[in-house]
Design an enzyme around this catalytic site. Structure first.
Site, PDB file in Angstrom:
ATOM      1  N   CYS A 115       0.808  -1.219   0.000  1.00  0.00           N
ATOM      2  CA  CYS A 115       0.000   0.000   0.000  1.00  0.00           C
ATOM      3  C   CYS A 115       0.844   1.274   0.000  1.00  0.00           C
ATOM      4  O   CYS A 115       0.401   2.310  -0.485  1.00  0.00           O
ATOM      5  CB  CYS A 115      -0.941   0.013   1.204  1.00  0.00           C
ATOM      6  SG  CYS A 115      -2.132  -1.352   1.186  1.00  0.00           S
ATOM      7  N   HIS A 261      -3.653   7.206   0.802  1.00  0.00           N
ATOM      8  CA  HIS A 261      -3.873   5.869   0.263  1.00  0.00           C
ATOM      9  C   HIS A 261      -5.320   5.482   0.525  1.00  0.00           C
ATOM     10  O   HIS A 261      -5.841   5.673   1.625  1.00  0.00           O
ATOM     11  CB  HIS A 261      -2.921   4.869   0.931  1.00  0.00           C
ATOM     12  CG  HIS A 261      -3.332   3.443   0.746  1.00  0.00           C
ATOM     13  ND1 HIS A 261      -3.577   2.901  -0.491  1.00  0.00           N
ATOM     14  CD2 HIS A 261      -3.569   2.438   1.641  1.00  0.00           C
ATOM     15  CE1 HIS A 261      -3.938   1.639  -0.355  1.00  0.00           C
ATOM     16  NE2 HIS A 261      -3.938   1.342   0.932  1.00  0.00           N
ATOM     17  N   ASN A 291      -9.814  -0.540  -2.690  1.00  0.00           N
ATOM     18  CA  ASN A 291      -8.391  -0.387  -2.359  1.00  0.00           C
ATOM     19  C   ASN A 291      -7.568  -1.020  -3.480  1.00  0.00           C
ATOM     20  O   ASN A 291      -7.567  -2.232  -3.649  1.00  0.00           O
ATOM     21  CB  ASN A 291      -8.110  -1.067  -1.022  1.00  0.00           C
ATOM     22  CG  ASN A 291      -6.652  -0.948  -0.589  1.00  0.00           C
ATOM     23  OD1 ASN A 291      -5.787  -0.590  -1.367  1.00  0.00           O
ATOM     24  ND2 ASN A 291      -6.391  -1.276   0.669  1.00  0.00           N
TER      25      ASN A 291
END
Length: 335
Positions: A115, A261, A291
């Site tokens: 991530c 993020h 995501n």
């Protein structure tokens, strides 16, 4: 010493939209449950039979970024590719980009920081440009999650979160040290690596074990301790953003655009409230894409720029937290 600046941005998302209602047909979940916990309404998953992969999507985003930069493929000096879902166990996707885009035999580097991958990749590229080693670097974040998810009720806690996609930017030399990427900040805490993990393949679970385990091996599916990750994320996000602001003599009030993020809308909202930022100062698109891990920051940055939400002179903050644990930020004076 030079600074580096972003001169081209691009993104690519698969056409196939998967809604929460679509997921409710294959697992025990529902739209209300997913939105309440994550803020996600839909995501993009590569459709079966498509030629898209992490490398292919990355190349599609890169073509747009290079075209918008005003450069050609021959002008790119180096490639940095961030992903946790490469097309092959090895080699990495960076070399595939060199081939797909028919570039000269330039160097290609893969970053495996999940991530935080894109912010780490930006930092790596920034150092190469700062020292004068390279002038123009292509930085890509891309993920193909959907072919590695447990699409049953057993895996719903993770599966509903993730989507596929790619983003790219061209980083170039800037001689004015007051503009461009002002600083980047990178951290890790490996003792919590098992809180968000795909266990296999690994040194303890390689070819002999794979053959013996057969089809019922679940070690290839992602595992996440959601509450633990959330609690750490909100702390580390705040810390690494403040670290960047303090480094550059800035205050919370100086943030014009925060691109976090896209892990969970609730995390982004927590950070927004803590830094007293308005909706116009934070860009979120997790509602549409889920995501996308290493692709999420660059996809969101590209969309924010496309929508005219970022202008010359703005202080743009990129921040990420994820598996590893790793976390990172970049402070940019847009130009």
């Amino acid at each position: 010493m030079y600074n580096s600046k972003i001169i081209g941005l691009g993104k690519y998302l698969p056409d196939n939209v998967v809604t929460n209602d679509d997921l409710s047909k294959i697992m025990d979940t529902n739209d209300e449950w997913i939105q309440e916990r994550t803020g996600i309404k839909e995501r993009r998953w590569i459709k079966e039979g498509s030629n898209d992969t992490s490398a292919v999507m990355g190349a599609k985003a890169a073509k747009i970024a290079i075209e918008r930069s005003g450069l050609t493929n021959e002008d790119i000096d180096f490639i940095v590719f961030a992903t946790l879902s490469p097309d092959y166990y090895f080699p990495g996707c960076g070399v595939q980009i060199q081939d797909i885009l028919n570039m000269p035999t330039i160097g290609a580097l893969d970053v495996r920081n999940q991530c935080s991958g894109f912010v780490y990749a930006i930092s790596v590229a920034d150092q190469f440009i700062k020292t004068g080693m390279y002038k123009n670097i292509l930085v890509i974040g891309a993920e193909y999650h959907s072919n590695g998810l447990d699409k049953t009720t057993r895996g719903r806690g993770v599966t509903v979160i993730f989507g596929d996609g790619a983003g790219a930017c061209v980083l170039s030399r800037e001689e004015d040290n007051t503009k461009g990427i002002l600083s980047t900040h990178l951290h890790s805490e490996g003792k919590y690596a098992d809180k968000l993990i795909v266990e296999s393949p690994s040194i303890a679970h390689w070819v002999p074990e794979i053959l013996e385990a057969g089809e019922n091996d679940t070690s290839y599916f992602p595992y996440m301790d959601g509450q633990f990750v959330f609690k750490n994320a909100v702390v580390r996000f705040s810390e690494v953003i403040m670290e960047g602001l303090i480094k550059n003599g800035l205050k919370k009030e100086d943030i014009d655009m925060l691109i976090p993020h896209q892990a969970n809308l609730r995390i982004a909202q927590f950070i927004q409230k803590k830094f007293s930022l308005t909706d116009d100062q934070v860009y979120n698109n997790i509602m549409k894409y889920g995501n996308t891990t290493a692709a999420s920051v660059i996809i969101a940055l590209t969309e924010a720029w496309e929508e005219g939400k970022i202008k010359s002179g703005d202080h743009v903050v990129l921040a990420a937290f994820g598996s590893g644990f790793t976390w990172a930020s970049a402070i940019i004076k847009w130009c």
